[in-house]
Design a protein around this motif. Structure first.
Motif, PDB file in Angstrom:
ATOM      1  N   GLY A  46     -28.705  60.105   9.510  1.00  0.00           N
ATOM      2  CA  GLY A  46     -28.781  59.387  10.774  1.00  0.00           C
ATOM      3  C   GLY A  46     -27.634  59.664  11.718  1.00  0.00           C
ATOM      4  O   GLY A  46     -27.657  59.242  12.883  1.00  0.00           O
ATOM      5  N   ALA A  47     -26.611  60.379  11.251  1.00  0.00           N
ATOM      6  CA  ALA A  47     -25.432  60.635  12.082  1.00  0.00           C
ATOM      7  C   ALA A  47     -25.454  62.056  12.641  1.00  0.00           C
ATOM      8  O   ALA A  47     -25.914  62.998  11.987  1.00  0.00           O
ATOM      9  CB  ALA A  47     -24.153  60.421  11.292  1.00  0.00           C
ATOM     10  N   TYR A  48     -24.956  62.182  13.836  1.00  0.00           N
ATOM     11  CA  TYR A  48     -24.694  63.479  14.432  1.00  0.00           C
ATOM     12  C   TYR A  48     -23.283  63.930  14.042  1.00  0.00           C
ATOM     13  O   TYR A  48     -22.419  63.111  13.749  1.00  0.00           O
ATOM     14  CB  TYR A  48     -24.767  63.405  15.959  1.00  0.00           C
ATOM     15  N   VAL A  49     -23.083  65.236  14.115  1.00  0.00           N
ATOM     16  CA  VAL A  49     -21.740  65.774  13.912  1.00  0.00           C
ATOM     17  C   VAL A  49     -21.436  66.776  15.024  1.00  0.00           C
ATOM     18  O   VAL A  49     -22.309  67.512  15.485  1.00  0.00           O
ATOM     19  CB  VAL A  49     -21.607  66.461  12.536  1.00  0.00           C
ATOM     20  N   SER A  50     -20.203  66.737  15.464  1.00  0.00           N
ATOM     21  CA  SER A  50     -19.699  67.761  16.388  1.00  0.00           C
ATOM     22  C   SER A  50     -18.305  68.141  15.919  1.00  0.00           C
ATOM     23  O   SER A  50     -17.741  67.499  15.028  1.00  0.00           O
ATOM     24  CB  SER A  50     -19.648  67.224  17.820  1.00  0.00           C
ATOM     25  N   SER A  51     -17.753  69.192  16.489  1.00  0.00           N
ATOM     26  CA  SER A  51     -16.334  69.402  16.269  1.00  0.00           C
ATOM     27  C   SER A  51     -15.597  68.183  16.797  1.00  0.00           C
ATOM     28  O   SER A  51     -16.144  67.384  17.572  1.00  0.00           O
ATOM     29  CB  SER A  51     -15.862  70.688  16.961  1.00  0.00           C
ATOM     30  N   GLY A  52     -14.372  67.988  16.375  1.00  0.00           N
ATOM     31  CA  GLY A  52     -13.648  66.768  16.722  1.00  0.00           C
ATOM     32  C   GLY A  52     -13.495  66.586  18.223  1.00  0.00           C
ATOM     33  O   GLY A  52     -13.148  67.530  18.945  1.00  0.00           O
ATOM     34  N   LEU A 328     -18.150  62.298  13.665  1.00  0.00           N
ATOM     35  CA  LEU A 328     -19.491  61.832  13.329  1.00  0.00           C
ATOM     36  C   LEU A 328     -19.825  60.645  14.225  1.00  0.00           C
ATOM     37  O   LEU A 328     -18.991  59.755  14.429  1.00  0.00           O
ATOM     38  CB  LEU A 328     -19.574  61.405  11.861  1.00  0.00           C
ATOM     39  N   PHE A 329     -21.047  60.626  14.761  1.00  0.00           N
ATOM     40  CA  PHE A 329     -21.437  59.551  15.669  1.00  0.00           C
ATOM     41  C   PHE A 329     -22.946  59.350  15.621  1.00  0.00           C
ATOM     42  O   PHE A 329     -23.687  60.203  15.114  1.00  0.00           O
ATOM     43  CB  PHE A 329     -20.990  59.865  17.103  1.00  0.00           C
ATOM     44  N   THR A 330     -23.385  58.222  16.132  1.00  0.00           N
ATOM     45  CA  THR A 330     -24.810  57.937  16.233  1.00  0.00           C
ATOM     46  C   THR A 330     -25.172  57.602  17.673  1.00  0.00           C
ATOM     47  O   THR A 330     -24.299  57.323  18.505  1.00  0.00           O
ATOM     48  CB  THR A 330     -25.214  56.746  15.332  1.00  0.00           C
ATOM     49  N   LEU A 331     -26.471  57.626  17.946  1.00  0.00           N
ATOM     50  CA  LEU A 331     -26.998  57.130  19.217  1.00  0.00           C
ATOM     51  C   LEU A 331     -27.709  55.819  18.920  1.00  0.00           C
ATOM     52  O   LEU A 331     -28.623  55.778  18.098  1.00  0.00           O
ATOM     53  CB  LEU A 331     -27.979  58.124  19.833  1.00  0.00           C
ATOM     54  N   PRO A 354     -19.164  55.955  17.637  1.00  0.00           N
ATOM     55  CA  PRO A 354     -18.474  56.801  16.662  1.00  0.00           C
ATOM     56  C   PRO A 354     -18.509  56.177  15.276  1.00  0.00           C
ATOM     57  O   PRO A 354     -18.408  54.962  15.125  1.00  0.00           O
ATOM     58  CB  PRO A 354     -17.045  56.862  17.197  1.00  0.00           C
ATOM     59  N   LYS A 355     -18.654  57.015  14.271  1.00  0.00           N
ATOM     60  CA  LYS A 355     -18.720  56.542  12.891  1.00  0.00           C
ATOM     61  C   LYS A 355     -17.541  56.985  12.043  1.00  0.00           C
ATOM     62  O   LYS A 355     -17.114  56.277  11.138  1.00  0.00           O
ATOM     63  CB  LYS A 355     -20.030  57.012  12.240  1.00  0.00           C
ATOM     64  N   GLY A 356     -17.024  58.158  12.308  1.00  0.00           N
ATOM     65  CA  GLY A 356     -15.913  58.647  11.504  1.00  0.00           C
ATOM     66  C   GLY A 356     -15.459  60.003  11.969  1.00  0.00           C
ATOM     67  O   GLY A 356     -16.103  60.652  12.788  1.00  0.00           O
TER      68      GLY A 356
END
Length: 370
Positions: A46-52, A328-331, A354-356
């Protein structure tokens, strides 16, 4: 020795489902979801990831009031792995800011204020004697791994009767140090049509969406010619939301005319973090989703595009062999009230949460929600 762990079932912003394997602080594998192997598996479904995330405009020197805050409060706790202090310190205190990195988990860079006083006072360019070229050049040389540019706040409350002269001196310092300028714009004088022509390729205009009378758009919302000329010669547009420098009406006009941000930054410090209208990087990013920018473009403005300006492309990518530097983040689909710096209100139906982060090889849950 840090252990090998897997972030499982993540989504890139383009929708691709992946696992990321991290070993001893480095990304060792980016693979199809469900295929990563390690001694510890973190299910990130359920989480998205991007570079920091990279925030190109913050104030992270807590000794200064009102424009100061603790590094990690505006960094990793918000999902931001790299911050760039935007001129809190001049030559007098830049060594203290540089030393503070040792106690933080967030990566820190800085713009050097051309006034040796920095933000010890809020009219730091009102006395030209405070622009000590020799000390600035010495500081830039000594902290060349930390200082990424020079900061000049060119608005009436800062320069007072000094007019354009601080910017002219900043231009000279830029030539002497080979460092680009970040120029804060706001109320005049100096008139914005005199300020912008002095900026060159890779210089940054921060607060470009401010709603003050001295802004970059005319009464009908069309971009001024000086802005269009600056874009054509490679001047970089940075949001720098802040307490008084972001207008929904101006941002909507800018989008209509395709005057889009190169980087989205917060201009965050303790006051506007706790009391708004900034609150957090995710809150600011949510405003750009509301404005109709696609998620990929919004996230690029705090990852790859910021990393490119910094000359550190590794901070803006997810690639095996690189240090693990991730957000890591969600919408979240939920009505959210958004306020700009003018008190203008909008209601968004979706927000970024943001999640982490993974910073320096460690997974850290975010403590701040939007």
């Amino acid at each position: 020795m840090q252990d090998r762990f897997v972030l499982r079932n993540l989504k890139r912003v383009n929708g691709d489902a992946i696992d990321i394997v991290i070993d001893n602080g480095k990304i060792t594998e980016v693979t199809e979801a469900g295929h990563g192997m390690g001694s510890r598996i973190l299910d990130c479904s359920g989480a998205y990831v991007s570079s920091g995330w990279i925030d190109m405009h913050v104030h992270a020197f807590p000794a200064f009031d009102p424009y100061g805050d603790e590094i990690d409060e505006i960094g990793i706790k918000q999902g931001v792995t790299t911050i760039v202090d935007a001129g809190s310190c001049g030559a007098d205190r830049i060594s203290d800011l540089a030393a503070s990195r040792a106690h933080a988990r967030t990566n820190v860079f800085a713009f050097l204020n051309i006034s040796r006083l920095g933000l010890a006072r809020i009219d730091e360019l009102s006395n030209l004697e405070w622009i000590d070229a020799a000390k600035a050049i010495q500081a830039a040389k000594h902290f060349n791994d930390f200082i990424v540019g020079l900061k000049a706040r060119i608005s009436k409350s800062v320069v007072r009767d000094s007019g354009l002269e601080p910017l002219r001196r900043a231009r000279e310092l830029s030539a002497q140090t080979s460092l680009p300028l970040m120029v804060h714009i706001g109320s005049g004088p100096p008139n914005i049509e005199e300020v912008i022509p002095l900026l060159e390729k890779k210089d940054i205009i921060t607060h470009y969406l401010n709603g003050k009378s001295n802004n970059l758009f005319d009464a009908e919302g069309s971009p001024l010619q000086v802005l269009q000329n600056a874009i054509a010669r490679g001047v970089h547009l940075d949001v720098g939301h802040g307490t008084a420098s972001f207008s929904f009406k101006v941002a909507e006009a800018a989008k209509r005319h395709h005057i889009e941000p190169n980087t989205i930054s917060t201009d965050i410090y303790r006051g506007n973090r706790l009391n708004g209208p900034v609150y957090s990087m995710a809150h600011v990013l949510s405003k750009f989703l509301y404005l109709g920018y696609p998620l990929e473009q919004v996230i690029a403005a705090v990852t790859s595009q910021a990393a490119e300006w910094l000359g550190k492309p590794e901070l803006g990518r997810i690639q095996a062999g690189d240090a693990a530097n991730l957000t890591l983040f969600t919408l979240r689909n939920e009505p959210t009230v958004l306020l700009d710096s003018e008190g203008d209100q909008r209601t968004a139906q979706m927000r970024i949460e943001p999640k982490g982060v993974v910073a320096n090889g460690e997974f850290i849950e975010c403590e701040i929600r939007t």
